[in-house]
Design a protein around this motif. Structure first.
Motif, short mmCIF file in Angstrom:
data_model
loop_
_atom_site.label_atom_id
_atom_site.label_comp_id
_atom_site.label_asym_id
_atom_site.label_seq_id
_atom_site.Cartn_x
_atom_site.Cartn_y
_atom_site.Cartn_z
N GLU A 16 63.08 -4.94 46.35
CA GLU A 16 63.50 -3.76 45.59
C GLU A 16 65.02 -3.72 45.48
OE1 GLU A 16 63.33 1.11 45.94
OE2 GLU A 16 62.07 -0.09 47.25
N ARG A 17 65.51 -3.60 44.26
CA ARG A 17 66.96 -3.51 44.05
C ARG A 17 67.41 -2.12 44.49
NH1 ARG A 17 70.66 -6.67 41.77
NH2 ARG A 17 72.37 -5.78 40.58
N ARG A 18 68.36 -2.10 45.42
CA ARG A 18 68.84 -0.84 45.99
C ARG A 18 70.33 -0.69 45.71
NH1 ARG A 18 65.10 0.77 50.00
NH2 ARG A 18 66.16 2.74 49.77
N VAL A 19 70.77 0.56 45.63
CA VAL A 19 72.19 0.86 45.43
C VAL A 19 72.76 1.38 46.74
CG1 VAL A 19 73.84 2.32 44.21
CG2 VAL A 19 71.92 1.31 42.97
N LEU A 20 73.84 0.76 47.18
CA LEU A 20 74.53 1.15 48.41
C LEU A 20 75.83 1.85 48.04
CD1 LEU A 20 72.80 -1.51 48.99
CD2 LEU A 20 74.28 -1.80 50.94
N LYS A 21 76.17 2.86 48.80
CA LYS A 21 77.41 3.59 48.59
C LYS A 21 77.85 4.20 49.92
CE LYS A 21 79.58 7.17 45.87
NZ LYS A 21 79.57 7.88 44.61
N LEU A 22 79.12 4.11 50.22
CA LEU A 22 79.63 4.69 51.47
C LEU A 22 80.22 6.07 51.19
CD1 LEU A 22 81.27 1.61 53.20
CD2 LEU A 22 79.13 2.75 53.78
N THR A 23 79.47 7.09 51.54
CA THR A 23 79.97 8.46 51.45
C THR A 23 80.74 8.77 52.73
OG1 THR A 23 77.98 9.35 52.49
CG2 THR A 23 77.97 9.17 50.07
N LEU A 24 81.42 9.89 52.75
CA LEU A 24 82.17 10.29 53.95
C LEU A 24 81.23 10.43 55.15
CD1 LEU A 24 84.92 10.93 55.11
CD2 LEU A 24 84.62 13.29 54.38
N GLY A 25 80.07 11.02 54.93
CA GLY A 25 79.10 11.18 56.01
C GLY A 25 78.59 9.84 56.51
#
Length: 106
Positions: A16-25
């Motif tokens: 499954e193609r997933r989107v990663l993102k680094l939020t402050l939390g």
């Protein structure tokens, strides 16, 4: 689809193609999980090529969580990353770079 201007990175996990993102939390959780004194230390490890598989795993989990997935480190231990460990390491490094990229001033 991942938006690089929003700090997103795509990675295929368990087919499954997933989107990663680094939020402050997600970054705060990552600092706590990795036991780093600061995120600067983590960035320096990646820049110097001295990162560990635990660093990569932690970044991917944080990125998934920041992207809205409810995953744990244990979940990812059993997961198959398309492209193997090197693809995971590239995605983790790209995620760090995109998170801390300063937009060009016009």
């Amino acid at each position: 689809m991942a938006n690089p201007w929003a700090g997103e990175v795509a990675l295929t996990i368990d087919g499954e193609r997933r989107v990663l993102k680094l939020t402050l939390g997600a970054l705060a959780e990552l600092e706590q999980d990795l036991g780093t004194g600061s995120l600067v230390e983590l960035v320096q490890r990646f820049e110097g090529g001295a990162y560990s598989s635990s660093d990569v795993l932690g970044l991917i989990v944080a990125g998934l969580r920041g992207g809205g997935a409810d995953v744990t480190r244990a979940d990812l231990l059993r997961a198959e990353i398309e492209g193997g460990p090197m693809a995971g390491a590239r995605a983790a490094a790209e995620l760090l770079a995109r998170t801390f990229m300063v937009p060009e001033q016009t």
